[in-house]
Enzyme design. Structure first.
Site, PDB file in Angstrom:
ATOM      1  N   CYS A   1       0.875  -1.180   0.000  1.00 25.33           N
ATOM      2  CA  CYS A   1       0.000   0.000   0.000  1.00 25.33           C
ATOM      3  C   CYS A   1       0.912   1.229   0.000  1.00 25.33           C
ATOM      4  O   CYS A   1       1.723   1.395   0.927  1.00 25.33           O
ATOM      5  CB  CYS A   1      -0.864  -0.038   1.259  1.00 25.33           C
ATOM      6  SG  CYS A   1      -1.843   1.444   1.525  1.00 25.33           S
ATOM      7  N   ASN A   2       0.791   2.056  -1.008  1.00 23.95           N
ATOM      8  CA  ASN A   2       1.637   3.251  -1.071  1.00 23.95           C
ATOM      9  C   ASN A   2       1.331   4.203   0.082  1.00 23.95           C
ATOM     10  O   ASN A   2       2.229   4.839   0.635  1.00 23.95           O
ATOM     11  CB  ASN A   2       1.411   3.986  -2.393  1.00 23.95           C
ATOM     12  CG  ASN A   2       1.848   3.164  -3.576  1.00 23.95           C
ATOM     13  OD1 ASN A   2       1.123   2.264  -4.009  1.00 23.95           O
ATOM     14  ND2 ASN A   2       3.034   3.430  -4.085  1.00 23.95           N
ATOM     15  N   THR A   3       0.038   4.295   0.420  1.00 23.69           N
ATOM     16  CA  THR A   3      -0.375   5.241   1.458  1.00 23.69           C
ATOM     17  C   THR A   3       0.194   4.834   2.819  1.00 23.69           C
ATOM     18  O   THR A   3       0.773   5.664   3.531  1.00 23.69           O
ATOM     19  CB  THR A   3      -1.917   5.292   1.533  1.00 23.69           C
ATOM     20  OG1 THR A   3      -2.426   5.500   0.208  1.00 23.69           O
ATOM     21  CG2 THR A   3      -2.387   6.406   2.431  1.00 23.69           C
TER      22      THR A   3
ATOM     23  N   CYS B   1      -0.863   3.933  -6.342  1.00 25.11           N
ATOM     24  CA  CYS B   1      -1.722   3.317  -5.319  1.00 25.11           C
ATOM     25  C   CYS B   1      -1.965   1.900  -5.809  1.00 25.11           C
ATOM     26  O   CYS B   1      -2.269   1.705  -6.998  1.00 25.11           O
ATOM     27  CB  CYS B   1      -3.036   4.083  -5.204  1.00 25.11           C
ATOM     28  SG  CYS B   1      -4.346   3.184  -4.336  1.00 25.11           S
TER      29      CYS B   1
ATOM     30  N   HIS C   1      -4.343  -0.103  -5.454  1.00 28.21           N
ATOM     31  CA  HIS C   1      -5.676  -0.320  -6.037  1.00 28.21           C
ATOM     32  C   HIS C   1      -5.687   0.029  -7.526  1.00 28.21           C
ATOM     33  O   HIS C   1      -6.346  -0.641  -8.320  1.00 28.21           O
ATOM     34  CB  HIS C   1      -6.721   0.549  -5.322  1.00 28.21           C
ATOM     35  CG  HIS C   1      -7.215  -0.042  -4.043  1.00 28.21           C
ATOM     36  ND1 HIS C   1      -6.495   0.013  -2.881  1.00 28.21           N
ATOM     37  CD2 HIS C   1      -8.361  -0.719  -3.757  1.00 28.21           C
ATOM     38  CE1 HIS C   1      -7.181  -0.587  -1.919  1.00 28.21           C
ATOM     39  NE2 HIS C   1      -8.315  -1.036  -2.419  1.00 28.21           N
TER      40      HIS C   1
END
Ligand code: DGL
Length: 268
Positions: free
Chosen positions: A83-85, A194, A196
């Site tokens: 997950c980049n976040t 991201c 996703h």
């Protein structure tokens, strides 16, 4: 940089943990399983607390601590924040607090795009990644190499979670057109910042033929393989530990299976 040279060798065949706020990190699984075919993986999709992109950094750090505690109880040998976040918000804290656990993160593939000679790069990311310190440093490091435009995409993760697998693509197409059309030029590349958005690898070329796409999956998988090998923690004997089964937590099993299948069909 963590030092995990002395990690107990008995951990060799333990699972590798992978987590994300939802289905995004599933896009990483086919790539990493191809590269590390003898390893066993376990997945956590933190859907109850998604989307991360709209959360505060403190919240994501707290969730990351809880998820690490959960995986530690299972005795995992490494953790991938797919997950980049969460990487941007929590990876540094997690590494400082868990010096004995190899922790890997997801980077927007801006450097790769620049290395391939891209001159105009559009980076799609969540709000938190787009405004984070980590991205600011990444952009500073690439300053002068290419024109890089960051576009925050609030709401896109939710469309991918709910609509994509049902084949309901109209709202996603509309969203992408509204966001990308004003920025696209003839010779442009898009970095999927991201996990996703990696699921859009099927849809984006339909909407914008010829668009070159980049993501961080292969780089993270290669880094994981290299670091595990250096630490003597890489499983090499496929016959011994390769497992078809891939336990998943936080997501309904049928949703996990459907996105895993979709991820396996993505074209690179
Ligand atoms: N998949 C995540 C990422 O890579 C986050 C999506 C979200 O929860 O907002 O950034």
């Amino acid at each position: 940089m963590q030092n995990f040279d002395n990690i107990n060798q008995t951990r060799l065949t333990s699972e590798i943990a992978v987590y994300d706020s939802g289905v995004g990190g599933i896009s990483f699984l086919p790539t990493v399983r191809r590269l590390l075919p003898a390893e066993r993986f376990v997945y956590y999709g933190d859907l109850a607390n998604a989307p991360y992109g709209d959360r505060s950094q403190d919240f994501i750090i707290e969730r990351a601590r809880e998820i690490v505690a959960f995986f530690r109880k299972r005795g995992v040998k490494a953790l991938v924040i797919a997950c980049n976040t969460a990487t941007s918000a929590a990876a540094a804290t997690l590494r400082a607090e868990n010096p004995d656990l190899p922790i890997f993160g997801m980077e927007p593939a801006i450097h790769l795009a620049v290395k391939r000679g891209e001159k105009r790069i559009i980076m799609l990311a969540t709000e938190l990644t787009a405004h984070g310190e980590k991205l600011r440093r990444l952009l500073t490091a690439e300053a002068g190499t290419a024109e890089i435009v960051t576009i925050a995409c609030p709401g896109l993760m939710e469309l991918i979670e709910t609509n994509l697998i049902k084949g309901e693509t109209a709202a996603i197409k509309e969203y992408l057109q509204a966001k990308l059309l004003p920025q696209l030029t003839e010779d442009c590349a898009v970095v999927l910042g991201c996990t996703h958005y990696i699921f859009l690898r099927g849809l984006l070329p339909q909407l914008f033929p010829g668009l070159r796409l980049y993501d961080g999956n292969l780089g993270t998988a290669q880094n994981l393989r290299r670091r595990l090998a250096q630490a003597g923690l890489l499983c090499l004997d496929e016959g011994q530990s390769a497992a078809e089964e891939l336990p998943c937590f936080g997501l309904p099993p049928e949703k996990f299976a459907a996105y895993l299948q979709l991820a396996s069909s993505l074209k690179y």
